[in-house]
Scaffold this active site. Structure first.
Site, mmCIF file in Angstrom:
data_model
loop_
_atom_site.group_PDB
_atom_site.id
_atom_site.type_symbol
_atom_site.label_atom_id
_atom_site.label_comp_id
_atom_site.label_asym_id
_atom_site.label_seq_id
_atom_site.Cartn_x
_atom_site.Cartn_y
_atom_site.Cartn_z
ATOM 1 N N TRP A 159 141.169 117.747 31.902
ATOM 2 C CA TRP A 159 140.422 116.568 31.445
ATOM 3 C C TRP A 159 139.098 116.550 32.212
ATOM 4 O O TRP A 159 139.096 116.632 33.449
ATOM 5 C CB TRP A 159 141.261 115.314 31.736
ATOM 6 N N ASP A 196 149.102 113.619 37.227
ATOM 7 C CA ASP A 196 148.364 112.670 36.403
ATOM 8 C C ASP A 196 149.250 112.402 35.183
ATOM 9 O O ASP A 196 149.467 113.295 34.359
ATOM 10 C CB ASP A 196 147.020 113.286 35.992
ATOM 11 N N LYS A 200 147.298 104.491 26.764
ATOM 12 C CA LYS A 200 147.788 105.049 25.506
ATOM 13 C C LYS A 200 149.157 104.521 25.122
ATOM 14 O O LYS A 200 149.346 104.049 24.005
ATOM 15 C CB LYS A 200 147.829 106.583 25.592
HETATM 16 N N1 PLA Z 1 144.136 111.325 32.782
HETATM 17 C C1 PLA Z 1 144.093 112.026 31.644
HETATM 18 C C2 PLA Z 1 144.712 113.367 31.596
HETATM 19 C C3 PLA Z 1 143.469 111.471 30.513
HETATM 20 O O1 PLA Z 1 143.442 112.173 29.398
HETATM 21 C C4 PLA Z 1 142.881 110.201 30.596
HETATM 22 C C5 PLA Z 1 142.167 109.601 29.415
HETATM 23 C C6 PLA Z 1 142.985 109.505 31.807
HETATM 24 C C7 PLA Z 1 143.619 110.100 32.881
HETATM 25 C C8 PLA Z 1 142.405 108.149 32.061
HETATM 26 O O2 PLA Z 1 142.628 107.176 31.167
HETATM 27 P P1 PLA Z 1 142.529 105.654 31.609
HETATM 28 O O3 PLA Z 1 141.559 105.558 32.720
HETATM 29 O O4 PLA Z 1 142.093 104.941 30.384
HETATM 30 O O5 PLA Z 1 143.901 105.262 32.024
HETATM 31 N N2 PLA Z 1 141.535 110.512 28.555
HETATM 32 C C9 PLA Z 1 140.912 110.065 27.302
HETATM 33 C C10 PLA Z 1 139.838 109.016 27.519
HETATM 34 C C11 PLA Z 1 141.960 109.485 26.380
HETATM 35 C C12 PLA Z 1 138.785 109.337 28.533
HETATM 36 O O6 PLA Z 1 138.260 110.455 28.581
HETATM 37 O O7 PLA Z 1 138.503 108.433 29.320
HETATM 38 C C13 PLA Z 1 140.334 111.309 26.635
HETATM 39 O O8 PLA Z 1 139.811 111.194 25.525
HETATM 40 O O9 PLA Z 1 140.441 112.420 27.198
#
Ligand code: PLA
Length: 465
Positions: A193, A274, A310
């Site tokens: 991510w 995570d 989510k």
């Molecule tokens: N960790 C992972 C692996 C994630 O994919 C995301 C969110 C988070 C943490 C953090 O989300 P939160 O802070 O809302 O709890 N990833 C998303 C959104 C869904 C983003 O990038 O913020 C994504 O599209 O990858």
């Protein structure tokens, strides 16, 4: 006076401030008119132009922020901004991982609406929470993660504090690492991510990557992963995605998780999970926590960041937690006290609304069951569009390409293997918004749009190189 605006650049520092100025001088070159930042290349200010104190004093119309350059749009959240600006009728936002209904509308869970109206009726107050967050939430979240009967819970070996969703919880853990494990490295998967790198950069925690995705097999590079974890300095933190790896959608098998735990244990590393998709990946809270529980069962110390964005659709409520499993209750108490100490100057205490929603749902068996049913429904809808996308690709693509990797991926994302230029074609020609690493969020796709998406993918894959 410029010096009152930029106290670090004061021409005649008092003796009291001199020593801190000396320290600052290590970071800032204060010897000339130009204030140049000597920060590492990942720091956002590193690309800022140096700016002159004299010109600021002489010219009243020049902004004090002249030296700040334009930041690039966020590779994930920036996609939504571009999507909003597009007026095309067939546009699709498969960028950010946010659940949509079949009608492609945002979805507030019925159980959330129900519990919110109960909360309103009760007239809960808006007093500050303690620094560590809502006690009922912290208890519920740790129990959901480990299982209420897990020895780590029974023996009070988990330090849990409410965080600002997954991101804020990861950031707090990064601050803990920076403060108490100076120089320790975090190993992150390649790819991961995108925000993981930002989080560790901003916390000044060094990181390096371990091999994870193998483009040749469109699967896990397990041998590479194991050898990179083995090669890392003893006592490193190993960041693992609890389930539904983002962006690849490829998770280790249970046997592979055991082997990963073996190397981590051998090397005295600290696992750092995570968990952003518990219950959302498979539809089962327990199945999606199996990796974390496997590590906890070995008696390992570990960190786990959780998010309710989510699985409860609480994206904007910013509700999550950081859990640190320790070998003793005493250590857990001390770690918790330090997490609070880190949180206090950052944001003081967390927001209450989302914490109450989670605590009230988990604490009521009927509501808890309703939540589980809705989570299964969401996970099920994503699995259905995954299948339909695969079917559409197979029917429409006459090249014989094997698309079955899409069905092997788990969670809300599909890692299509499309390159940056191919992803650009998806957006520019087809109005399909996605991240440039080739990731699409299936949670933003409807059954009705699968054929259109398949046409876009086939065109981009075969006609753009
Ligand atoms: N960790 C992972 C692996 C994630 O994919 C995301 C969110 C988070 C943490 C953090 O989300 P939160 O802070 O809302 O709890 N990833 C998303 C959104 C869904 C983003 O990038 O913020 C994504 O599209 O990858």
């Amino acid at each position: 006076m410029a010096s009152s605006v930029l106290p670090l650049a004061s021409a005649s520092p008092s003796s009291a401030s001199r020593s801190s100025l000396e320290n600052n001088k290590k970071k800032l070159n204060l010897g000339s008119n130009s204030l140049s930042f000597d920060l590492d290349k990942n720091h956002p200010f590193a690309k800022a132009k140096s700016f002159s104190r004299i010109s600021m004093v002489a010219s009243v119309n020049v902004s004090r922020f002249e030296g700040i350059t334009m930041a690039p749009p966020d590779p994930i959240l920036g996609v939504s901004e571009a999507f909003k600006a597009d007026t095309h009728g067939n546009k699709l936002n498969l960028g950010v991982g946010a659940y949509r209904t079949e009608e492609l509308q945002p979805y507030v869970l019925d159980v959330v609406k129900k519990v919110e109206s109960l909360m309103l009726e009760r007239g809960d107050n808006k007093e500050y929470l303690p620094i560590e967050g809502l006690a009922a939430f912290n208890k519920a979240t740790a129990e959901l993660l480990f299982g209420a009967n897990n020895p780590v819970i029974k023996q009070q070996r988990v330090a849990t504090i409410q965080g600002l969703s997954g991101t804020g919880s990861l950031r707090l853990a990064a601050a803990l690492i920076e403060r108490y494990f100076p120089g320790a490295k975090v190993l992150i998967s390649s790819p991961t991510w995108g925000n993981h790198k930002n989080i560790f950069n901003d916390a000044r925690v060094p990181w390096s990557e371990y091999r994870y995705y193998d483009p040749k097999t469109v699967g896990l590079d397990f041998e590479g992963m194991i050898s990179d974890i083995k090669a890392a300095p003893e006592g490193s933190f190993v960041l693992l995605h609890g389930c539904a790896h983002n962006p690849t959608g490829i998770d280790p098998t249970p046997e592979q998780w055991e082997k990963i735990a073996d190397v981590i244990q051998e090397k005295n590393h600290i696992p750092f999970f995570d968990v952003a998709y518990q219950g959302f990946a498979s539809g089962s809270l327990d199945a999606d926590a199996a990796s974390v529980r496997l590590f906890a069962a070995r008696g390992l110390e570990l960190l786990v960041a959780q998010s309710y964005s989510k699985n409860l659709g609480l994206y904007a409520e910013r509700i999550g937690a950081i859990n640190v499993v320790c070998t003793s209750a005493d250590a857990a108490t001390r770690v918790k006290s330090q997490l609070k100490r880190l949180a206090r100057p950052m944001y003081s205490n967390p927001p209450v609304h989302g914490a109450r929603i989670v605590a009230n749902i988990v604490g009521d068996p009927a509501l808890f069951n309703e939540w589980k049913a809705e989570m299964e429904m969401m996970a099920g809808r994503i699995k259905n569009v995954r299948q339909k996308l695969y079917d559409s690709l197979c029917v429409k693509d006459k090249s014989g390409k094997d698309w079955s990797f899409i069905l092997k991926q788990i969670g809300m994302f599909s890692f299509t293997g499309l390159s940056k230029v191919q992803s650009d074609n998806m957006t520019d020609k087809w109005h399909v918004y996605m991240t440039k690493d080739g990731r699409i969020s299936l949670a933003g796709l409807s059954l009705a749009k699968c054929e259109y998406l398949a046409d876009a993918i086939i065109d981009s894959f075969h006609n753009v190189r």
